[in-house]
Design an enzyme around this catalytic site. Sequence first.
Site, short mmCIF file in Angstrom:
data_model
loop_
_atom_site.label_atom_id
_atom_site.label_comp_id
_atom_site.label_asym_id
_atom_site.label_seq_id
_atom_site.Cartn_x
_atom_site.Cartn_y
_atom_site.Cartn_z
N ASP A 127 -12.54 -3.16 -14.42
CA ASP A 127 -11.48 -3.10 -13.41
C ASP A 127 -11.60 -1.77 -12.69
O ASP A 127 -11.65 -0.71 -13.31
CB ASP A 127 -10.11 -3.23 -14.07
N ILE A 128 -11.69 -1.83 -11.34
CA ILE A 128 -11.86 -0.59 -10.58
C ILE A 128 -10.56 0.23 -10.66
O ILE A 128 -9.47 -0.33 -10.56
CB ILE A 128 -12.20 -0.90 -9.10
N GLU A 148 -10.27 -7.05 -7.96
CA GLU A 148 -11.27 -5.98 -8.13
C GLU A 148 -11.67 -5.89 -9.59
O GLU A 148 -11.91 -4.83 -10.12
CB GLU A 148 -10.78 -4.63 -7.56
P1 GH3 Z 1 -5.65 0.47 -11.79
O1 GH3 Z 1 -6.48 -0.74 -11.91
O2 GH3 Z 1 -6.45 1.71 -11.96
O3 GH3 Z 1 -4.46 0.44 -12.66
O4 GH3 Z 1 -5.11 0.56 -10.29
P2 GH3 Z 1 -5.33 -0.44 -9.12
O5 GH3 Z 1 -4.83 0.18 -7.89
O6 GH3 Z 1 -6.74 -0.87 -9.07
O7 GH3 Z 1 -4.36 -1.58 -9.54
P3 GH3 Z 1 -4.57 -3.09 -9.83
O8 GH3 Z 1 -5.83 -3.31 -10.57
O9 GH3 Z 1 -3.31 -3.56 -10.49
O10 GH3 Z 1 -4.60 -3.73 -8.41
C1 GH3 Z 1 -5.76 -4.08 -7.76
C2 GH3 Z 1 -5.63 -3.86 -6.29
O11 GH3 Z 1 -6.87 -4.20 -5.66
C3 GH3 Z 1 -4.63 -4.77 -5.61
C4 GH3 Z 1 -5.17 -4.98 -4.26
O12 GH3 Z 1 -4.61 -4.08 -3.34
C5 GH3 Z 1 -6.63 -4.69 -4.38
N1 GH3 Z 1 -7.46 -5.88 -4.19
C6 GH3 Z 1 -7.55 -6.94 -5.00
N2 GH3 Z 1 -8.40 -7.87 -4.46
C7 GH3 Z 1 -8.84 -7.36 -3.28
C8 GH3 Z 1 -9.72 -7.84 -2.27
O13 GH3 Z 1 -10.28 -8.94 -2.32
N3 GH3 Z 1 -9.93 -7.04 -1.20
C9 GH3 Z 1 -9.33 -5.81 -1.10
N4 GH3 Z 1 -9.57 -5.07 -0.03
N5 GH3 Z 1 -8.48 -5.35 -2.03
C10 GH3 Z 1 -8.24 -6.10 -3.12
MG MG Z 2 -7.70 -1.78 -10.65
MG MG Z 3 -6.91 -5.06 -11.32
#
Ligand code: GH3
Ligand code: MG
Ligand code: MG
Length: 445
Positions: A322-323, A365
């Site tokens: 997970d990014i 992500e």
């Molecule tokens: P962390 O995992 O470190 O807790 O923080 P995060 O900010 O990565 O949080 P989280 O994994 O909960 O949320 C993932 C975010 O990734 C939500 C959304 O804004 C973004 N995201 C998810 N799918 C896509 C996509 O297909 N395209 C883009 N541009 N953003 C995406």
């Molecule tokens: Mg994340």
């Molecule tokens: Mg996530």
Amino acid sequence: MRFPSISEITTTSVIQVPVSASVETALSLMLESNHRSIIVNDETCYRVFSATDILGMIEKGLALSIPLNKLTLPKVPIIKTNMNILDTLDYLNNSVEQCCVLDENDTFLGIITHTDIISNIDPDTLIENYRLRDFLKLGKRMKWTTKDVIIANLIPDMTKGSFDNLIIVEEMRPIGIFTTKDVMKLIQSGKNTNVPISAYMSTPVDVIHEDTSIKSALEFIREKHYKRIITVDDNNQLVGTIAQKELITLAYSSWTKLMKDYQSKLIEINDLLKHKKDEYASLAFTDSLTGLYNRHKFIELFHSSFRLMQQRQNSLSTILIDIDHFKKVNDSFGHNVGDNTLSKIAEFLLEKLRETDIICRWGGEEFLVLLPATNIEQAQNIAEKLRRKLEQTSFEKVKTLSASFGIAAVTNSDTLEDVINRADHALYLAKHNGRNCVKTQLNLL
Ligand code: GH3
Ligand code: MG
Ligand code: MG
């Protein structure tokens, strides 16, 4: 959505006559097999001879004993078995009802008609909320009459091809139907045509309500093998008729429109319309943004890898990635940059992992990797290398990124859900530990 191949939908029980045969021979073959038309085998091409042609000849006073080659019969388009069903639709329009199908050696296989398409295309692929009523509004598509009309008076119009069927009504309620095929039978049997239509109409008639969806209408005619649908309103009064081929044209144009609307969002759908079968398959298992496997394909590949692991008594591991703080990427640079970065991360994973590793975009992500013949320590080393290299990679605009990694090894008694749960838990620990690190299921103990 499933696309049948040409040979799958070809009708192979087709009646043919040589062009040297007489009209009489053709007619009796048609009546015997209950077909409205017959394929005429000319030396260099195929032609079609139909019920309407016979009526036309009778109208002109031509003898039925003449050979077919004395008539000007339309050529039937030829399609090959390796063509795509979408191409076939280009041939089947309002004036062409069938195509001849030849295999790769140019051997005649059969024909494809609207009926073949209708009975093979899944109606679920067609829009569901279109009603027959919407279609009938486009114009009056019917001929109706009362039961006392004399058949002989109708023949000239029927032979001109102005219509091929008549609905017989009583106070506008459909009570019977009379088609060119009925006229043909009458003429062949030499019966008197100076009689009211009620003597030879088919009665009663099956009708369906104008509020029926296109989908149900397609199912209805497919089940009953009807050539046309007679629609009525709440009072059971005739609203209109729709021929099978009009229905399929309508359904297909809606379907094509649906695909076109998608085009702007998904480049793969564009490919789907342009290219052949192979592309359809890859579309079904790849993620459109990154080109990695999608969840659906991953699950399938997990099960085959799981079986192999059991057979060979190998190990099998997974890494859930997970990014970190990806929301910030979107917030600072916009969604497009976010998307672009995800594609670059996918490229990074493809480049750094082995050919045999199965990489999937599990969600937004999050990426899930399946590592065949890899135990948990090896998986941990691989993840650690990935983590370090990702940290050192510079992404356009975003520059630095990191990710958290959760590792789980697959055991013989696992379901995929068990494995994902453990990997997910390990990932949770990695996030909790400050991110940018690798945790394994062992940490759970
Ligand atoms: P962390 O995992 O470190 O807790 O923080 P995060 O900010 O990565 O949080 P989280 O994994 O909960 O949320 C993932 C975010 O990734 C939500 C959304 O804004 C973004 N995201 C998810 N799918 C896509 C996509 O297909 N395209 C883009 N541009 N953003 C995406
Ligand atoms: Mg994340
Ligand atoms: Mg996530």
